[in-house]
Scaffold this motif. Structure first.
Motif, PDB file in Angstrom:
ATOM      1  N   MET A 194       0.839  -1.195   0.000  1.00 42.43           N
ATOM      2  CA  MET A 194       0.000   0.000   0.000  1.00 42.43           C
ATOM      3  C   MET A 194       0.876   1.248   0.000  1.00 42.43           C
ATOM      4  SD  MET A 194      -2.945   1.154   2.729  1.00 42.43           S
ATOM      5  CE  MET A 194      -1.733   1.610   3.985  1.00 42.43           C
ATOM      6  N   THR A 195       0.573   2.183  -0.908  1.00 42.63           N
ATOM      7  CA  THR A 195       1.330   3.430  -0.964  1.00 42.63           C
ATOM      8  C   THR A 195       0.982   4.303   0.227  1.00 42.63           C
ATOM      9  OG1 THR A 195      -0.386   4.444  -2.315  1.00 42.63           O
ATOM     10  CG2 THR A 195       1.429   3.392  -3.471  1.00 42.63           C
ATOM     11  N   VAL A 196       2.008   4.967   0.766  1.00 48.66           N
ATOM     12  CA  VAL A 196       1.816   5.770   1.966  1.00 48.66           C
ATOM     13  C   VAL A 196       2.276   7.192   1.699  1.00 48.66           C
ATOM     14  CG1 VAL A 196       2.396   6.042   4.397  1.00 48.66           C
ATOM     15  CG2 VAL A 196       2.190   3.750   3.427  1.00 48.66           C
ATOM     16  N   ILE A 197       1.482   8.154   2.136  1.00 41.47           N
ATOM     17  CA  ILE A 197       1.868   9.566   2.081  1.00 41.47           C
ATOM     18  C   ILE A 197       2.413   9.942   3.455  1.00 41.47           C
ATOM     19  CG2 ILE A 197       1.089  11.933   1.728  1.00 41.47           C
ATOM     20  CD1 ILE A 197      -1.163  10.826  -0.007  1.00 41.47           C
ATOM     21  N   PHE A 198       3.612  10.514   3.462  1.00 46.08           N
ATOM     22  CA  PHE A 198       4.225  10.952   4.718  1.00 46.08           C
ATOM     23  C   PHE A 198       4.036  12.449   4.853  1.00 46.08           C
ATOM     24  CE2 PHE A 198       6.693   7.259   3.278  1.00 46.08           C
ATOM     25  CZ  PHE A 198       6.466   6.404   4.348  1.00 46.08           C
ATOM     26  N   CYS A 199       3.787  12.891   6.081  1.00 42.73           N
ATOM     27  CA  CYS A 199       3.514  14.306   6.319  1.00 42.73           C
ATOM     28  C   CYS A 199       4.258  14.775   7.563  1.00 42.73           C
ATOM     29  CB  CYS A 199       2.004  14.520   6.486  1.00 42.73           C
ATOM     30  SG  CYS A 199       1.533  16.189   6.977  1.00 42.73           S
ATOM     31  N   GLY A 200       5.033  15.830   7.404  1.00 42.24           N
ATOM     32  CA  GLY A 200       5.718  16.441   8.535  1.00 42.24           C
ATOM     33  C   GLY A 200       5.135  17.808   8.804  1.00 42.24           C
TER      34      GLY A 200
ATOM     35  N   TYR B 241       4.217  17.538   2.608  1.00 44.18           N
ATOM     36  CA  TYR B 241       3.673  16.262   2.149  1.00 44.18           C
ATOM     37  C   TYR B 241       4.720  15.571   1.285  1.00 44.18           C
ATOM     38  CZ  TYR B 241      -0.859  18.297   3.447  1.00 44.18           C
ATOM     39  OH  TYR B 241      -1.900  18.877   4.118  1.00 44.18           O
ATOM     40  N   LEU B 242       4.999  14.319   1.563  1.00 46.41           N
ATOM     41  CA  LEU B 242       5.964  13.537   0.795  1.00 46.41           C
ATOM     42  C   LEU B 242       5.208  12.381   0.149  1.00 46.41           C
ATOM     43  CD1 LEU B 242       8.969  13.245   0.057  1.00 46.41           C
ATOM     44  CD2 LEU B 242       9.250  11.858   2.102  1.00 46.41           C
ATOM     45  N   PHE B 243       5.042  12.435  -1.190  1.00 44.77           N
ATOM     46  CA  PHE B 243       4.221  11.473  -1.903  1.00 44.77           C
ATOM     47  C   PHE B 243       5.035  10.252  -2.328  1.00 44.77           C
ATOM     48  CE2 PHE B 243       2.236  15.636  -2.483  1.00 44.77           C
ATOM     49  CZ  PHE B 243       0.959  15.366  -2.024  1.00 44.77           C
ATOM     50  N   PRO B 244       4.367   9.132  -2.623  1.00 44.10           N
ATOM     51  CA  PRO B 244       5.076   7.892  -2.988  1.00 44.10           C
ATOM     52  C   PRO B 244       5.996   8.046  -4.191  1.00 44.10           C
ATOM     53  CG  PRO B 244       2.781   7.419  -2.486  1.00 44.10           C
ATOM     54  CD  PRO B 244       2.908   8.912  -2.494  1.00 44.10           C
ATOM     55  N   ASP B 245       5.683   8.942  -5.132  1.00 47.98           N
ATOM     56  CA  ASP B 245       6.529   9.130  -6.314  1.00 47.98           C
ATOM     57  C   ASP B 245       7.722  10.039  -6.049  1.00 47.98           C
ATOM     58  OD1 ASP B 245       5.293  11.548  -6.032  1.00 47.98           O
ATOM     59  OD2 ASP B 245       4.283  11.537  -7.983  1.00 47.98           O
ATOM     60  N   GLY B 246       7.891  10.459  -4.804  1.00 39.93           N
ATOM     61  CA  GLY B 246       9.033  11.290  -4.452  1.00 39.93           C
ATOM     62  C   GLY B 246       8.762  12.778  -4.490  1.00 39.93           C
ATOM     63  N   LYS B 247       7.626  13.194  -4.986  1.00 40.39           N
ATOM     64  CA  LYS B 247       7.302  14.610  -5.063  1.00 40.39           C
ATOM     65  C   LYS B 247       6.985  15.161  -3.667  1.00 40.39           C
ATOM     66  CE  LYS B 247       5.542  14.636  -9.818  1.00 40.39           C
ATOM     67  NZ  LYS B 247       4.367  14.932 -10.700  1.00 40.39           N
TER      68      LYS B 247
END
Length: 345
Positions: A1-7, A19-25
C-alpha cells in the motif's frame, strides 16, 4: 500500500506542512494553525509527524479523529536528525516527513486526557507555590532592609509579619507589603484548594492507593506519577523507568573505562523532585531502631555515603518499587526481606 508521509512544523499562529508522496514529489505549504485540522481532513490517510511541544497533544488527539496515524517526535533527538544548513520551518517540516519515510522515529508517548488534566492541576499548584514563596521572600527582604528580621517558618512568619510591617511607619511601603501579604495568603488557599481537588479526582483510584502504600509517597507524588507515567506498560522494566525520570548516574565511558557521575536529571523535574523530597522525609524518620528492610538499607547507604547520596539512592529505589507494585497490582509490605526487595526493585 502506498503511503503519504507528512511532517508538520507546529507553532502557535502558523504551521508549515510538508507532504511527501510515494513518487518522491513534495508539497510544502504554510497555513494558519487554526486551519490545520481542516487542511488534514481533506487529505487521504497519511502518517503524520509533529514535534512534541506545547499544544501538540491536543493536536494529536484531533488528528487521530481523522483516522490519520499521528506520531509525536522527541524534539531533543530530532535536533540531531534535522536537515543541514539554515534552520527554517520548511526544512523542519521536510525533515519530519523524511524521518517517517526512513522509519527512524524518535517518538514520545501520547498521554491520555486524564493524565493531562492531572498534570495541569499539578502545574497550577506549582505556580501557586512559587509565587507564594516569591511574595513572602520579598517581604522578608524588604523588612530586613530596615533591621526587621523575620523568624523562619511559615506559621511564625504570618504570626509576626503584620506587626513588623506596621512598625515601618511609612504608609506607601506598608500598602505595598500588605498587598504582597494578601497575595501570599490567597495563593496558599488556592494551593490547598487544588490539593483538595486532586484528592477528590483521584479518590477510589486503585493505582493511587497502591502508590501511597509506599513510604515517602503521598498525594502529590502519586498524582504526579499518574500524570507523568500514565501507562505503566510503556516501560519494559523498573530500571527503564528510573532512567526516564533521571534518577540514574550519568555515564561517560571510553576505552574500556567506565566513568559514572551525578544523576542525569532527565525527564520530569517535578516527579523527580517529589520522589527526592519523599526519600528525604523517610530518611529523617529512620534511625538504628528501624526494622523495616527498606529503611535499614537506606540508613546503611547514608552511613557510607552521606545524606544526599542516600536520599537520591532511596528516591531511585522508591520509583522502581512504585513501578513493580503497579505492574503486579499489589500493595507495599513493610516486611519485605532483602531478597524480596532486590527482586521488586
Amino acid at each position: 500500500m502506498t503511503v503519504i508521509f507528512c511532517g508538520i512544523d507546529f507553532h502557535k499562529h502558523t504551521s508549515t506542512i510538508c507532504y511527501l508522496f510515494p513518487d518522491g514529489k513534495e508539497e510544502i505549504k504554510t497555513i494558519l494553525t487554526s486551519g490545520l485540522v481542516k487542511e488534514l481532513s481533506n487529505r487521504p490517510l497519511m502518517r503524520i509527524a509533529v514535534e512534541a511541544t506545547g499544544g501538540s497533544n491536543h493536536l494529536a488527539v484531533e488528528i487521530k479523529k481523522l483516522e490519520h496515524e499521528i506520531i509525536l517526535i522527541d524534539t531533543v533527538k530530532f535536533k540531531a536528525i534535522g536537515l543541514g544548513g539554515k534552520k527554517t520551518d520548511k526544512r523542519d517540516a521536510k525533515a519530519l516527513a523524511h524521518i517517517l519515510k526512513v522509519d527512524y522515529v524518535p517518538s514520545v508517548f501520547l498521554k491520555s486526557l486524564g493524565a493531562r488534566r492531572i498534570k495541569s492541576l499539578i502545574v497550577s499548584r506549582e505556580l501557586c507555590v512559587q509565587d507564594r514563596v516569591t511574595a513572602t521572600n520579598h517581604i522578608r527582604g524588604i523588612l530586613r532592609e530596615y533591621g526587621l528580621t523575620m523568624p523562619q517558618g511559615v506559621e511564625e512568619f504570618h504570626a509576626n509579619v503584620s506587626e513588623k510591617i506596621a512598625s515601618l511607619n511609612f504608609p506607601y511601603l506598608e500598602d505595598a507589603l500588605k498587598f504582597q501579604l494578601r497575595r501570599s495568603v490567597e495563593l496558599k488557599a488556592k494551593e490547598k484548594e487544588i490539593e483538595q481537588q486532586l484528592t477528590e479526582l483521584l479518590a477510589g483510584d486503585e493505582n493511587v492507593q497502591i502508590l501511597q502504600s509506599v513510604p515517602g509517597v503521598g498525594l502529590m507524588t502519586s498524582a504526579a506519577f499518574i500524570a507523568v507515567i500514565d501507562d505503566i506498560a510503556r516501560f519494559k522494566s523498573s530500571k527503564e523507568l528510573a532512567s526516564y525520570l533521571g534518577l540514574v548516574p550519568r555515564e561517560s565511558s571510553s576505552g574500556g573505562k567506565r566513568r559514572m557521575g551525578s544523576i542525569t536529571q532527565s525527564g520530569s523535574e517535578t516527579l523527580r523532585r517529589y520522589f527526592i523530597h519523599g526519600a528525604r522525609s523517610v530518611l529523617m524518620h529512620t534511625n538504628d531502631r528501624s526494622t523495616e528492610p527498606l529503611r535499614k538499607w537506606a540508613l546503611n547507604v547514608k552511613k557510607r555515603g552521606g545524606m544526599n547520596k542516600a536520599t537520591v539512592a532511596l528516591a531511585h529505589r522508591l520509583a522502581r518499587i512504585c513501578f513493580c507494585l503497579l505492574k503486579e497490582r499489589r500493595f507495599y509490605a513493610k516486611t519485605y526481606s532483602p531478597a524480596e526487595m532486590k527482586k521488586i526493585a
